[in-house]
Design a protein around this motif. Structure first.
Motif, PDB file in Angstrom:
ATOM      1  N   TYR A 115      -6.442   1.909   2.896  1.00  0.00           N
ATOM      2  CA  TYR A 115      -5.132   2.102   2.291  1.00  0.00           C
ATOM      3  C   TYR A 115      -5.227   1.866   0.783  1.00  0.00           C
ATOM      4  O   TYR A 115      -5.878   0.930   0.333  1.00  0.00           O
ATOM      5  CB  TYR A 115      -4.114   1.136   2.897  1.00  0.00           C
ATOM      6  N   THR A 116      -4.542   2.713   0.021  1.00  0.00           N
ATOM      7  CA  THR A 116      -4.525   2.603  -1.431  1.00  0.00           C
ATOM      8  C   THR A 116      -3.494   1.562  -1.851  1.00  0.00           C
ATOM      9  O   THR A 116      -2.326   1.630  -1.433  1.00  0.00           O
ATOM     10  CB  THR A 116      -4.144   3.968  -2.058  1.00  0.00           C
ATOM     11  N   ARG A 148      -8.649  -0.238  -2.876  1.00  0.00           N
ATOM     12  CA  ARG A 148      -8.259   0.074  -1.503  1.00  0.00           C
ATOM     13  C   ARG A 148      -8.484  -1.147  -0.628  1.00  0.00           C
ATOM     14  O   ARG A 148      -9.336  -1.984  -0.916  1.00  0.00           O
ATOM     15  CB  ARG A 148      -9.058   1.252  -0.962  1.00  0.00           C
ATOM     16  N   GLU A 206      -9.435   2.807   8.919  1.00  0.00           N
ATOM     17  CA  GLU A 206      -8.501   3.317   7.931  1.00  0.00           C
ATOM     18  C   GLU A 206      -8.511   2.475   6.657  1.00  0.00           C
ATOM     19  O   GLU A 206      -8.497   1.252   6.708  1.00  0.00           O
ATOM     20  CB  GLU A 206      -7.062   3.336   8.482  1.00  0.00           C
ATOM     21  N   THR A 266       0.839  -1.193   0.000  1.00  0.00           N
ATOM     22  CA  THR A 266       0.000   0.000   0.000  1.00  0.00           C
ATOM     23  C   THR A 266       0.877   1.247   0.000  1.00  0.00           C
ATOM     24  O   THR A 266       2.030   1.213   0.440  1.00  0.00           O
ATOM     25  CB  THR A 266      -0.920   0.042   1.231  1.00  0.00           C
ATOM     26  N   ASP A 267       0.321   2.342  -0.492  1.00  0.00           N
ATOM     27  CA  ASP A 267       1.057   3.607  -0.516  1.00  0.00           C
ATOM     28  C   ASP A 267       1.323   4.128   0.886  1.00  0.00           C
ATOM     29  O   ASP A 267       2.390   4.667   1.162  1.00  0.00           O
ATOM     30  CB  ASP A 267       0.281   4.667  -1.307  1.00  0.00           C
ATOM     31  N   GLU A 268       0.361   3.973   1.765  1.00  0.00           N
ATOM     32  CA  GLU A 268       0.436   4.610   3.085  1.00  0.00           C
ATOM     33  C   GLU A 268       1.293   3.863   4.096  1.00  0.00           C
ATOM     34  O   GLU A 268       2.028   4.499   4.859  1.00  0.00           O
ATOM     35  CB  GLU A 268      -0.974   4.792   3.671  1.00  0.00           C
ATOM     36  N   VAL A 269       1.181   2.541   4.156  1.00  0.00           N
ATOM     37  CA  VAL A 269       1.860   1.797   5.228  1.00  0.00           C
ATOM     38  C   VAL A 269       2.679   0.609   4.738  1.00  0.00           C
ATOM     39  O   VAL A 269       3.176  -0.165   5.539  1.00  0.00           O
ATOM     40  CB  VAL A 269       0.846   1.325   6.300  1.00  0.00           C
TER      41      VAL A 269
END
Length: 75
Positions: free
Chosen positions: A36-37, A26, A34, A2-5
């Motif tokens: 995530y992308t 997502r 939450e 994922t981009d975020e984590v």
């Protein structure tokens, strides 16, 4: 991935949003707030049955996406 984590594992919920000819994928830990992308999204030039696309995305997530959406087969 994922981009975020980065990498997420475990019990995940997957959502596939088709907006025009782009598919936005997502994931979230089931029951969490939450989202995530998935890295590499949105998929561009996507057309057709959203259910088929979502099923392909769920299979891809189940099989792991260490490189995100790059190289994902939609069939």
């Amino acid at each position: 991935m994922t981009d975020e984590v980065g990498v997420v594992t475990g019990d995940l919920t997957v959502v596939t949003e088709l907006i025009g000819d782009q598919a936005h994928i997502r994931v979230q830990y089931t029951g969490a707030e939450e989202w995530y992308t998935v890295t590499g999204g949105p998929l561009k030039g996507v057309a057709g049955d959203q259910r088929r696309l979502h099923a392909a995305m769920v299979r891809a997530v189940q099989n792991g996406l260490p490189e995100g959406l790059e190289g994902v087969e939609l069939d």
